[in-house]
Every structure is written in C-alpha cells, then in structure tokens.
Design a protein around this motif. Structure first.
Motif, PDB file in Angstrom:
ATOM      1  N   CYS A 154       0.839  -1.201   0.000  1.00  0.00           N
ATOM      2  CA  CYS A 154       0.000   0.000   0.000  1.00  0.00           C
ATOM      3  C   CYS A 154       0.878   1.257   0.000  1.00  0.00           C
ATOM      4  N   PRO A 155       0.747   2.106  -1.019  1.00  0.00           N
ATOM      5  CA  PRO A 155       1.615   3.285  -1.078  1.00  0.00           C
ATOM      6  C   PRO A 155       1.383   4.230   0.096  1.00  0.00           C
ATOM      7  N   ALA A 156       0.138   4.192   0.651  1.00  0.00           N
ATOM      8  CA  ALA A 156      -0.147   5.099   1.764  1.00  0.00           C
ATOM      9  C   ALA A 156       0.524   4.616   3.046  1.00  0.00           C
ATOM     10  N   CYS A 157       0.753   3.319   3.128  1.00  0.00           N
ATOM     11  CA  CYS A 157       1.282   2.771   4.389  1.00  0.00           C
ATOM     12  C   CYS A 157       2.763   2.384   4.292  1.00  0.00           C
ATOM     13  N   ILE A 158       3.359   2.566   3.131  1.00  0.00           N
ATOM     14  CA  ILE A 158       4.762   2.159   3.048  1.00  0.00           C
ATOM     15  C   ILE A 158       5.602   3.038   3.975  1.00  0.00           C
ATOM     16  N   ASP A 159       6.589   2.418   4.527  1.00  0.00           N
ATOM     17  CA  ASP A 159       7.480   3.137   5.423  1.00  0.00           C
ATOM     18  C   ASP A 159       8.495   3.895   4.555  1.00  0.00           C
ATOM     19  N   LYS A 160       8.196   5.203   4.354  1.00  0.00           N
ATOM     20  CA  LYS A 160       9.041   5.997   3.454  1.00  0.00           C
ATOM     21  C   LYS A 160      10.490   6.042   3.939  1.00  0.00           C
ATOM     22  N   GLY A 161      10.628   6.107   5.262  1.00  0.00           N
ATOM     23  CA  GLY A 161      11.975   6.152   5.846  1.00  0.00           C
ATOM     24  C   GLY A 161      12.749   4.889   5.501  1.00  0.00           C
ATOM     25  N   ALA A 162      12.053   3.735   5.625  1.00  0.00           N
ATOM     26  CA  ALA A 162      12.717   2.448   5.358  1.00  0.00           C
ATOM     27  C   ALA A 162      13.122   2.350   3.889  1.00  0.00           C
ATOM     28  N   ILE A 163      12.235   2.831   2.998  1.00  0.00           N
ATOM     29  CA  ILE A 163      12.557   2.772   1.563  1.00  0.00           C
ATOM     30  C   ILE A 163      13.757   3.668   1.260  1.00  0.00           C
ATOM     31  N   LEU A 164      13.731   4.857   1.857  1.00  0.00           N
ATOM     32  CA  LEU A 164      14.826   5.796   1.631  1.00  0.00           C
ATOM     33  C   LEU A 164      16.155   5.185   2.104  1.00  0.00           C
TER      34      LEU A 164
END
Lengths: 752, 169
Positions: A154-164
């Motif tokens: 889910c793009p709304a729930c992805i952990d942006k910090g983790a992806i970065l």
C-alpha cells in the motif's frame, strides 16, 4: 471499497432453533428488483434460503429450498453481475443476483453447496465453510485501501523512511564519490553566491561609492575575484558533471542488472498478472528516476535547503529590515507555486493522455497499412487520425495558453516582494540608512532565494514519485517465485520420460479451475495426443508438465518422482517445445537453432536443420545460416519459423517433447514437411502433442479428449473412433469441413 | 448486405409469435409460435452499449441461438416488459446521475456516486483504461471488481468532477 458484512447474531440464533445449524452465510449487494440492496444467502443443515435485510435486526424470507430437494447449484457470470441458481428435483430456482464484487465469493459458495447437498444431515452439521481471503484485489491489511496494480504494498502505508534507507544502501558502494560530489555541489553553490556580494556591497559601496585611495587596485581585485569565482565554479561544474555521469551510469547498470536477474528468476504467474509494458517501464523509467533521485536529486535538495539558509543569513547580515521584507511574502509564494503546479499538471496530464491516444491511432494505422489499402479505407483513417490530432491540438492549446497566461502572472506576483524591497530599500538609501550596494546585492540575492522556495513547494510530490519508483523496483527485487525448488531437490540428469497425472486440479486463479481431476499416464517413449476445443485446458496440461505452475490439487510425477521434488533445472533441461507461435530471438538462424545448446558445432546445427526439413530453404538465403531473422522472426514465413523451432528442439535433444499446435498455421505442403520433421523428432521420446488437425495425431499411442477441463474420453485413436464418442464427432466434423476423401477413408479404415 | 452468402442470413423471430415469461422461481421462459417452449432461456443484446433494445438474441439452455428479435418495442406488451426487466438485470450497468465525491490517490479514483439503482461507492484502477469514452459525453466506467457504470453525459456533473474527467476524455 467494500466493508465486511455480518449477519445479526440474534437472527442467526432464532434461525438455528427453527431450521437447523447455520453452515454458511453469504452477503449479496443486489436485491430481487435489481437495485442495490442487502440480501443474504443462508445454508442450514436442512435449507438453502435467501433473506432480504431491511434493518439491523429485520430480515424477511424471500426463497426457501429444502436441501434434500437440491440436485445442483450453479453460478453464472453475466455482464457486471452474476446469478446463483439451484436445480431441484422439480424445478430450477433463481436464488439471487450479485454484483461482480461478490462473484468470487459466490463461486466458492456454489462449490461448497454442491459438496453439502451430497452429505446427510449429520455430516452437514460438521461441514466447515471458510471464507477465502480475496488476494486478487489486494486490500491493504492496515488501512483497507485497494493496492494499485503497479504496487505490491500500500503506497499510503509504506514506510518511506525504510525505503529511503534501503535506497541509500544501493548508493553506499559509491559513498566516497557521492560525498565528493555533494561537497563539489556545495562549493559550486557557495561560489555562485560570491559575485552578487562582490559586485554589490564591495564594488558599488566600497570601491565606486567610497572611492578610497587604492580604488583602482581594489577594482582590479574585485574583477580578479569575480573571474576566480566564475572560473572555479565552471571547473567544479565540469568535474562534477563528469563524475555524476559515471556514477549515474554505474548505479543504473547495477540496479537494472539486479532487477533483470530477479525478473528472470520469477515464475510465469508473475507475468500473467502484469502487463509487459508495466514491467518494462519499471526497468527503464523507474530505474532512471531512482538514478536521478540518488545522483542529482538528493544533493540538489540539500543545496536548495542550504541556499535558503545561506542566502537568508547573508540577507539578514546585510540588512535585517529588508531581509524581513523578502521573507514575509515567502509563504504566499510557496502556496501560489503549489497551486499553480497542481493546476498545470492536470492540464498537461490531459495533453499527455491525448498524445498517447493519437500515437496509438498512428501505430494502428501504420501497422495495418496493408489492410487499409486493401479495403480502400484511407479517407476513414485520415478522419480517425484527424479527430485524435484535433483533440491533441485542443488540449495542447489549452495547456500552453494556460501556462503562457499563468506563469508570467506567477512571476509578477513573486516580483511584488522585490518591489517592496525597492520601495523601502530605496527610501533607506535616500535617507542614508542603507547603501546602494546593499540594495543591489539584495536584488541579486532575492531571485536566488525564491528559486529554492518554488522547489520546496513541490518537494512532497517529488519525494513521493521517487519513493514510489523505488517501491516499484524493490517489488521486482523482492518478488518470490511461486514455483520453487525444495531445499534438497531430487537431481535427475537422465529422465526416462514416464509422465503421470494423478487427480490433478488446477486454475490460474485458484477459485476457477481450468483442469479438474485429470489423470493419465504416458509410458517412456510414448506419444500422447491431447484433443479438445479451444479453451478446454489443453495448453494448461503442458504448462504443468513444464512446471511453470504447480497443481492446486493432485500430483504430477516424472519417472515416479513428484515433479515438485525434482530440480526445475533438470526438468526444463530435458523438456523441449515446439509451439504454434514460434518465438525467434533477434539474431541469426544459426543462433536461434543453437539457442538451447550454445556449444553446438556447425555440423550439429546443419544436421538438426536437415532433420527439420529446414536446410534446403535456409541455403537459398544469400546469407545462409547467418541470415538475421529480424525482430521476432518476422522476415521468415510461419512454416520457416516452425522448422527452425523443430531444429532447435532436435538439437536440444529433450527426453520429453511437447508439440502445441505445431502444424496449425501452415499450408498443406509445408504441413507435410513439418509433419515429416516431427515424425523424425518424436522417435524414442515421450511426446505430448496438441493438435487441431487430428490427422497429425494418428501416430499417437494414446489420446485424451478434454472438455471443460475434464477428460471425457481416453484410448488409442482406433479405439476412440470405434467408440463413436467425442473424438469420433470431432474427426467427422473435420472430415466434412475439409472434404478430404482420403482422410474419410482413413477413418473407415480405422473403424474396420 | 444483399450480396452476402446465404449462411450469413439472420434468423429473425416474428415478434408477434414471441412470448417471454418468468417461471414462479424467476427463470426466463421463451415460447415461440406455440410450437416450442424453452424453460430456461437466455437473451442478450448484440450491441449492449449502442443499441441495447435492438438486435436481441435468444438462446436455449445449451447456448444454441434460437433467433434474433429486431427490436424489443415490437413485442407484445407483457413480453416486452419481461424482456426489458431480464436485460436490465442481465446487463448490470447502473446509470450514474450524480457524483458526490471523486478523489484520486496513488492513481486510483474513488467515486461516491448516485445511480439509478441506488448510491454506490467504488474504486477505479488505471482510469485511462477503465473510463472509456463512448462519444458525445457518454462514459463507461469499470471498477476494480469489473462492475460497470454508465454516465450518459459527464459534462452535466459537478464542475470539479468534469475537470477530472476532462483529463481522460
């Protein structure tokens, strides 16, 4: 989005007291009038009933059928909806209608009810019905949103910090160069800030204004300073550009290589669910976007933030009052920029959409130019293109005119801030509170200050797009193949070729079986012919033999070993295929023949081509075996491509050979040549052959006839002819169609 | 048309001899010329989007076509009403006459709509593919589950909805 519905517990208890234990309940969203409503299908140990829900506790009975009366439950998919029907001993009953949102549920319900009606009352009460979670639509477990097709999470729930963090890990091997790149970018930016200060406060105030004794000398130093700043800035730009180019290419290469390796490892089911264009887009566009983000974007972001702070500090150090005047309109500038870009994006989105539609028409007409000419439809095509082109023209005019109107106004509004600086700053100069140099310096810095502000107004959008791209690429890297080897698979370097299906049931979508309870056995070296109408499930059998998919129920064995326990490499290495739509890779004829045996000698390639009846036509080409086949083999005819595929299979020397409609798309003469080649190829190999032209299966040891995913007949060709069942009807239908007396005679011969 | 080979001829059913009815359990029945009666018949449109009330095919339970009806309006009143009702249910395509809210998130379009069959909220994936322009402002909308919705003239919807749909049309 659908919300989970549940039946009232009080109603359920009352129902159980009266009609027996409730075994399954299923909600439907369409009422008996075809309007959106709340209906319930409830199966108890004794009845199948339909209730309409009128309130939280209010249910009224619509249909009631005794479980013992029901012979069959069927569901039928209509257009945008489906119906569930019961065949009873006396009648056929339409139980209820449901929208497509519930078709999957009712599919399971129909299967469960059909099992249920075969049980007695006691057995029914022990029957456990479980709702199967719908994984096809992929709802987010956390927020309930539907997950878009392009994403696994889910793009709304992805952990942006983790992806970065993960994204930065890919850049980690290049950390030294990246740090150097960032330092150079900062240096370059700092150098860019020098000229306004030198030319403003120093030149105008200190040199031209105060005119000290050494003014001429100072002027020379200012010019030298300006030159040095410009020179160093250019030098840094060159070095930085070269380093960024190298880093960028290296990172893209690594990411693309890893993604492509991951793609090749994935099972066919991964490709079934996704469009080729979408996968290609990930490898091309998303990887590029990630590259831009890592190599340029992050540093640019850092620089813009530092510019804001740096220029702000300089402005305040020169004149705090004027600096406030610059900062006050900043929030308005950010808001205006945000609104402007959002609006413009919508207009350009429409422009791009129409552009792709026009391109599609162009692609259509250029690809089908022969058909257009043959049917003299040039005028119609011109009109079709003109319509699309006019749509694009209108969207283009609207987008460009809006841009041309709004952008200057945006700039104008932004300049208003500078007018205040002119007004107040100019007054201060006149009053002697500020200097001319300070004012000029301010005016030079002010534009460099608004630039980062505009960028920061779009930062969320930029970051979201970059992280989304990262997520799309990681999805490929993280995807797990559905078909995997066991930790210690059975190695079978020499397969004999005995293949057996035991009660195999399989569906590409598990709730819609394509094959049901299929059982057959092929002895080593035998040829099995698979016959049936299009869509009956013939090619699915082949997909399972190759272990492109695993069966949902039952087992497949090769030489007595479960196919799931055998190393995939050993299966694929010893299975060869000749398909109806032969795929040739861009390369020479020799490359394509030797595709599965790259170390083949030239003699082996020629021998294989000779056996495949391909050698004679290959040698008529000016470049012989070195002829380039063109993209997807388009420069060769269907029969020529087919024989190259046979030569490829001959060279591969498989223990199990699969022929899928290998002769269906060629003329009679070519068919004979291909058939002859196939006859040579099948000797001493287990062969599974699918053919519409039944005459090509007359050498088969066994035949199975598939209808709607089930084996309806099995036996040798002559046995099936004598039985006068499905196969006989298919053969006779073809004989009548083709009107070939010889083949009719052949049938009669087999009957005799 | 007149030059088409004989096997291309269409088998039209005489509307005067056609009787549609529902069994007590809601199954469509078809009787023709008092000659035969199909107790589980099926009927559908050849052109469900362009001409939903013309060129109606009738099939038996084995999916064998019995013939074509040129126009529903030629049928006797009762049969006409029954066939219309059957097709209304068979082609489940509610007409959207109002959109209370239309939002976009991550490429998904969230509709909160008023239809002639009641209010409905649904989600459309990949709107470029699933919102189809049928011309003259008419749109066919297909949601994530394959449910279909018809918008007769999207330009009559609220301004913000029109602006969003304009991007695709």
């Amino acid at each position: 989005m659908l919300t989970a519905r549940s039946l009232s517990e009080a109603f359920k208890e009352n129902l159980e007291a009266e009609k027996g234990k409730v075994i399954l309940t299923q909600y439907s969203d369409i009422d008996e009038k075809g309007l959106y409503g709340d209906l319930w299908l409830i199966a108890t140990t004794n009845f199948i009933e339909v209730y309409k829900q009128k309130g939280p506790e209010e249910y009224s009975l619509r249909i009631s059928v005794s479980m013992d009366e029901v012979l069959d439950i069927s569901h039928q998919n209509l257009v945008g909806c489906g119906v569930l029907q019961a065949t009873t001993k006396n009648d056929m009953v339409l139980l209820l209608q449901y929208s497509n949102s519930y078709s999957r549920d009712f599919n399971y319900v129909a299967r469960a009810l059909n099992k249920l009606i075969k049980l007695d009352e006691n057995e029914r009460s022990d029957f456990a019905f479980h709702h199967i979670e719908d994984t096809s639509k992929s709802y987010c477990q956390k927020c309930g949103r539907i997950i878009p097709e392009w994403s696994e999470s889910c793009p709304a729930c992805i952990d942006k910090g983790a992806i970065l963090k993960r994204l930065l890990a890919y850049a980690w091997p290049f950390k030294g160069k990246l740090i150097l790149l960032t330092v150079m970018m900062l240096l370059g930016t700092a150098l860019d800030l020098v000229p306004p200060y030198l030319s403003g406060v120093i030149l105008i105030d200190k040199v031209l204004g105060e005119r000290p004794l050494n003014a001429w000398q100072m002027l020379i130093w200012v010019v030298i300073g300006l030159f040095a700043a410009q020179f160093l800035s250019t030098l840094i730009a060159v070095v930085r550009g070269r380093m960024a180019a190298w880093l960028s290419a290296s990172l893209v290469y690594e990411l693309r290589k890893k993604s492509y390796e991951a793609l090749q490892r994935l099972s066919l089911s991964y490709y079934d669910k996704r469009q080729t264009g979408s996968i290609m887009s990930r490898l091309v566009h998303d990887v590029n976007r990630l590259n831009n983000f890592l190599i340029e974007g992050l540093q640019y972001f850092l620089v813009q933030v530092l510019l804001l702070i740096g220029i702000g500090a300089i402005l305040f150090s020169i004149n705090a009052k004027l600096a406030f005047l610059v900062i006050i309109p900043a929030p308005i500038a950010v808001l205006l920029s945000y609104k402007f870009w959002k609006y413009i994006w919508k207009l350009f989105s429409s422009f791009w959409h129409r552009n792709s539609k026009m391109t599609a028409v162009l692609n259509d007409s250029l690809s089908g130019v022969r058909v257009i000419k043959a049917f003299a439809q040039e005028d119609k095509e011109i009109e079709r293109f003109d319509n699309r082109s006019r749509d694009l023209y209108q969207a283009s005019v609207q987008a460009e005119q809006t841009w041309a109107t709004l952008y200057p106004w945006l700039s104008f509004v932004l300049t208003l801030g500078s007018l205040f600086v002119y007004l107040i700053g100019g007054r201060d100069v006149l009053l002697g509170v500020a200097t001319v140099g300070q004012l000029v310096t301010f005016m030079n810095y002010i534009w460099r200050f608004y630039g980062p502000l505009q960028f920061l107004s779009r930062i969320t959008d930029w970051l979201t797009r970059s992280l989304t791209s990262a997520e799309r690429v990681f999805e490929i890297l993280d995807a797990q193949p559905d078909v995997v080897d066991l930790p210690n698979p059975i190695r079978m370097p020499h397969i004999k070729g005995e293949v057996e299906f035991n009660n195999v049931t399989f569906g590409y979508d598990e709730h819609e079986p394509v094959l049901q309870n299929i059982s057959f056995k092929i002895e080593e070296g035998e040829m099995l012919g698979v016959v049936g109408h299009s869509g009956a499930g013939k090619s699915t059998i082949i997909n399972l033999v190759c272990r492109f998919y695993d069966p949902n129920e039952g087992e497949i064995t090769i030489d007595g070993n479960n196919i799931k326990e055998i190393a995939q490499q050993d299966i694929r290495g010893q299975v060869g295929m000749v398909l109806q739509d032969t795929f040739l890779f861009n390369g020479t004829i020799a490359d394509n023949i030797a595709y599965a045996k790259t170390d083949a000698t030239m003699e082996e390639i020629i021998r294989a081509a000779k056996i495949a009846n391909a050698h004679d036509y290959i040698t008529t080409f000016p470049n012989g075996y070195d002829t380039f086949v063109g993209e997807r083999g388009t420069r060769l005819s269907g029969g020529e491509r087919q024989r190259i595929a046979i030569a490829r299979a001959i060279l591969h020397d498989p223990r199990i050979l699969i022929l899928d409609e290998a002769t269906s798309s060629v003329d009679t003469e070519t068919e004979q040549k291909i058939q002859q080649a196939i006859d040579r190829l099948v000797v001493n190999r287990t062969t599974i052959a699918i053919a519409h032209r039944l005459s090509t299966l007359r050498n088969a040891d066994k035949l199975i006839v598939i209808e709607e995913g089930k084996i309806v007949e099995a036996g040798s060709p002559s046995e099936l002819i004598k039985r006068k069942g499905y196969y006989y009807e298919l053969v006779m239908a073809q004989e009548i169609d083709s009107g070939k007396n010889g083949e009719v005679a052949n049938v009669n011969e087999q009957l005799a | 048309m007149s030059n088409l080979p004989e096997f291309g001829d269409l088998q039209y059913l005489d509307p005067q001899d056609v009787i549609f009815s529902y069994s007590t359990s809601g199954i469509l029945r078809f009787t023709y010329k008092d000659k035969y009666c199909v107790i589980k018949a099926d009927a559908g449109c050849c052109f469900p989007l362009k001409m939903p009330e013309r060129y109606i095919w009738v099939k038996d339970s084995k999916n064998k076509e019995l013939g074509l009806i040129k126009s529903i309006n030629e049928l006797e009143l009762n049969s006409k009403e029954i066939l219309k009702d059957y097709l209304y249910k068979r082609y489940y395509m509610p007409n959207i006459h109002g959109v209370n809210k239309l939002t976009e998130e991550f490429g998904l379009w969230y509709f909160d709509a008023e239809t002639d069959r009641g209010p409905r909220s649904f989600v459309v994936k990949d709107p470029r593919q699933n919102i189809i322009n049928l011309g003259k402002g008419r749109l066919l909308v297909i949601d994530v589950d394959g449910n279909r919705f018809n918008i007769n003239d999207y330009t009559l919807l609220s301004a913000d909805v029109v602006m969003m749909l304009d991007r695709l049309v």
